[in-house]
Design a protein around this motif. Structure first.
Motif: not given
Length: 272
Positions: A61-65, A102-107, A173-177
């Protein structure tokens, strides 16, 4: 028109649709099965690179990876993961476990480095987007693995104890298996079977959703699954519908996942 043998295995002979187009790739998808018995042969680095290249070729989605994956080969770590997901032996025995995140940490880190705000990551929409991205990538990976002779099975039990999984894998934080995936060479002494699915008219709706149209298909699916349970010598009492209803009967049937929102907050997700 063609009715492939895997279609009969998937739907039963009375419900198998005739397909106008059939090619080797579709045949491979139709033949998918969950593999839970593996040889000890390692999965090579080249094979892993192929699998991840396929995963990264999925839509994002939106190339957010907004996904990552942890490849676990260490036997001790696989053994601990096996314990955390409900003592599933194949998690310990498969030579490779892929844990999809699910990885929000990188962004979040990218925005911080650029000194840009990142409050959008606090909303549930972004978490859902990350889960979808991870699932799309993983399904590409599974198809690629099967195309090179490997077997796979998804492991939803990664969500049983998400904080413990995060600690074991050193997740920020903000990553989830979201789930795991066993990968390895299938053991020919224990072949896996193609599991039946409901007839297409149970899941395929035209123009508007219809509950009534599903009922005859669900009756047929109960019969098909009863045959499958018997053939596979599975100790399942009652129909597929009864078995499935038991799985959603209450918090006690969710294997610890009833506290998922609490766990996600503990892992740093805001979920506004």
């Amino acid at each position: 028109m063609s009715t492939h043998p895997s279609l009969i295995a998937r739907y039963g002979k009375d419900e198998a649709p005739a397909l106008a187009r059939l090619n080797p790739f579709v045949e491979q998808l139709l033949s998918h099965r969950s593999v839970r018995a593996y040889l000890g042969t390692p999965v090579s680095d080249d094979a892993l690179a192929t699998i991840i290249a396929a995963a990264q070729s999925a839509a994002s989605s939106s190339n957010l990876n907004l996904w990552s994956v942890v490849a676990v080969r260490d036997p001790a770590r696989r053994g601990r993961l096996s314990e955390l997901v409900g003592n599933q032996a194949h998690v310990r025995e498969a030579p490779l476990q892929l844990v999809w995140l699910a990885d929000l940490a990188r962004l979040r880190q990218i925005a911080r480095t650029l000194e840009r705000p990142s409050e959008g990551l606090d909303y549930t929409e972004m978490f859902v987007t990350a889960v979808i991205d991870a699932a799309l990538a993983a399904q590409n990976a599974a198809a690629a693995a099967e195309s090179i002779g490997l077997g796979t099975v998804y492991i939803g039990g990664m969500r049983n104890q998400p904080e413990a999984v995060a600690e074991l894998l050193g997740l920020p934080p903000e990553t989830f298996a979201v789930f795991g995936m066993c990968v390895g060479h299938p053991d020919p002494a224990h072949p896996a079977a193609v599991k039946p699915r409901p007839p297409q008219h149970v899941v395929l709706h035209h123009e508007r959703y219809s509950n009534d149209a599903q009922q005859t298909g669900l009756d047929a699916y109960d019969r098909n699954m009863a045959d499958f349970y018997a053939e596979q010598q599975m100790n399942v009492r009652g129909t597929w519908r009864l078995h499935s209803a038991k799985r959603v009967s209450g918090a006690e049937s969710l294997s610890g996942r009833d506290r998922l929102v609490e766990a996600l907050h503990a892992l740093g997700f805001k979920l506004k």
